[in-house]
Motif scaffolding. Structure first.
Motif, PDB file in Angstrom:
ATOM      1  N   GLY A   1       0.807  -1.213   0.000  1.00 16.94           N
ATOM      2  CA  GLY A   1       0.000   0.000   0.000  1.00 16.94           C
ATOM      3  C   GLY A   1       0.842   1.265   0.000  1.00 16.94           C
ATOM      4  O   GLY A   1       0.398   2.319  -0.464  1.00 16.94           O
ATOM      5  N   ILE A   2       2.039   1.163   0.500  1.00 13.24           N
ATOM      6  CA  ILE A   2       2.962   2.294   0.517  1.00 13.24           C
ATOM      7  C   ILE A   2       3.515   2.533  -0.889  1.00 13.24           C
ATOM      8  O   ILE A   2       3.957   3.609  -1.228  1.00 13.24           O
ATOM      9  N   GLY A   3       3.443   1.502  -1.715  1.00  7.52           N
ATOM     10  CA  GLY A   3       3.921   1.625  -3.087  1.00  7.52           C
ATOM     11  C   GLY A   3       5.354   1.183  -3.264  1.00  7.52           C
ATOM     12  O   GLY A   3       6.045   1.663  -4.155  1.00  7.52           O
ATOM     13  N   VAL A   4       5.809   0.289  -2.399  1.00  6.69           N
ATOM     14  CA  VAL A   4       7.168  -0.229  -2.514  1.00  6.69           C
ATOM     15  C   VAL A   4       7.121  -1.746  -2.584  1.00  6.69           C
ATOM     16  O   VAL A   4       6.185  -2.369  -2.099  1.00  6.69           O
ATOM     17  N   ASP A   5       8.148  -2.302  -3.189  1.00  6.29           N
ATOM     18  CA  ASP A   5       8.306  -3.752  -3.214  1.00  6.29           C
ATOM     19  C   ASP A   5       8.970  -4.144  -1.910  1.00  6.29           C
ATOM     20  O   ASP A   5      10.107  -3.761  -1.648  1.00  6.29           O
TER      21      ASP A   5
ATOM     22  N   LEU B   1      13.735  -2.576  -1.337  1.00  5.90           N
ATOM     23  CA  LEU B   1      13.455  -1.218  -0.880  1.00  5.90           C
ATOM     24  C   LEU B   1      14.452  -0.198  -1.411  1.00  5.90           C
ATOM     25  O   LEU B   1      14.418   0.960  -1.022  1.00  5.90           O
ATOM     26  N   SER B   2      15.327  -0.607  -2.334  1.00  7.46           N
ATOM     27  CA  SER B   2      16.393   0.269  -2.796  1.00  7.46           C
ATOM     28  C   SER B   2      15.871   1.522  -3.492  1.00  7.46           C
ATOM     29  O   SER B   2      16.515   2.553  -3.453  1.00  7.46           O
ATOM     30  N   GLY B   3      14.704   1.475  -4.115  1.00  2.00           N
ATOM     31  CA  GLY B   3      14.193   2.635  -4.830  1.00  2.00           C
ATOM     32  C   GLY B   3      13.230   3.477  -4.023  1.00  2.00           C
ATOM     33  O   GLY B   3      12.664   4.438  -4.536  1.00  2.00           O
ATOM     34  N   ALA B   4      13.019   3.149  -2.761  1.00  2.00           N
ATOM     35  CA  ALA B   4      12.056   3.871  -1.932  1.00  2.00           C
ATOM     36  C   ALA B   4      12.638   5.197  -1.445  1.00  2.00           C
ATOM     37  O   ALA B   4      13.831   5.303  -1.180  1.00  2.00           O
ATOM     38  N   ASP B   5      11.756   6.206  -1.330  1.00  2.00           N
ATOM     39  CA  ASP B   5      12.210   7.489  -0.790  1.00  2.00           C
ATOM     40  C   ASP B   5      12.138   7.449   0.741  1.00  2.00           C
ATOM     41  O   ASP B   5      11.536   6.543   1.310  1.00  2.00           O
ATOM     42  N   PRO B   6      12.725   8.423   1.428  1.00  2.00           N
ATOM     43  CA  PRO B   6      12.767   8.400   2.897  1.00  2.00           C
ATOM     44  C   PRO B   6      11.385   8.324   3.560  1.00  2.00           C
ATOM     45  O   PRO B   6      11.208   7.643   4.564  1.00  2.00           O
ATOM     46  N   GLY B   7      10.394   9.004   2.991  1.00  2.69           N
ATOM     47  CA  GLY B   7       9.048   8.950   3.547  1.00  2.69           C
ATOM     48  C   GLY B   7       8.467   7.547   3.469  1.00  2.69           C
ATOM     49  O   GLY B   7       7.826   7.068   4.417  1.00  2.69           O
ATOM     50  N   GLN B   8       8.695   6.884   2.344  1.00  2.00           N
ATOM     51  CA  GLN B   8       8.213   5.513   2.184  1.00  2.00           C
ATOM     52  C   GLN B   8       8.927   4.577   3.163  1.00  2.00           C
ATOM     53  O   GLN B   8       8.308   3.696   3.745  1.00  2.00           O
TER      54      GLN B   8
END
Length: 181
Positions: free
Chosen positions: A46-50, A54-61
């Motif tokens: 739901g956060i929009g990450v795999d 998590l390598s492409g996630a931004d700090p908020g995610q």
């Protein structure tokens, strides 16, 4: 007639993190564990990450992923430890102004602090690697050591064939090549 005794854990499992002891339930029923794990995976999606990359996630995610992981761990903890791992403090200038368990309430309170500069942080500050190690440990404790599959696509794939296929004739005079045997 055969008799077999099965032991049930009655003492809490303890994760010692520095000088803090986090206590986990002695036993967790399989469906409770699976429900909590499914909730964790769904929150991560739901956060929009795999959740597996998590390598492409931004700090908020990443902060949201950390909150979901803390919530999962809290489901398996005894109440005092669960409250500690999920508690959020609103701090300003090194002083704790308030404590919350709901992120939206904590953020709203921080935004309303006169003069600004208040921020929300975890009451129990832990490096992400420790949270991941706790996740792996509870999976070992309650899930039999392997991450539960969450879909049929999560099943193990057949091992690749080693070497080259043989060219000799089969003794059965029929094709016996089957993948994954």
């Amino acid at each position: 007639m055969a008799t077999r005794n099965f032991a049930l854990n009655t003492e809490p499992h303890v994760a010692q993190v520095g000088d803090i002891a986090l206590e986990f339930q002695p036993e967790v029923m399989g469906d409770d564990f699976m429900d909590a794990y499914a909730e964790l995976r769904e929150a991560q999606r739901g956060i929009g990450v795999d959740p597996d990359d998590l390598s492409g996630a931004d700090p908020g995610q990443l902060r949201q992923v950390s909150r979901a992981l803390r919530s999962f761990l809290a489901h398996l903890m005894l109440p005092e430890s669960a409250e500690l791992i999920t508690r959020l403090d609103v701090v300003k200038g090194g002083e704790t102004l308030g404590s919350f368990t709901d992120i939206e309430e904590a953020e709203a309170y921080a935004a309303a602090v006169e003069g600004g500069g208040a921020r929300v942080r975890d009451a129990l500050r832990l490096p992400d690697r420790v949270l991941v190690e706790l996740l792996e440990w509870v999976i070992e404790l309650y899930g039999g050591g392997e991450r539960p599959p969450m879909s049929s696509s999560a099943s193990a794939k057949a091992s690749p064939q080693g070497g080259r296929p043989g060219t000799g004739a089969s003794r059965s005079r029929g094709s016996t090549r089957t993948r994954g045997r």
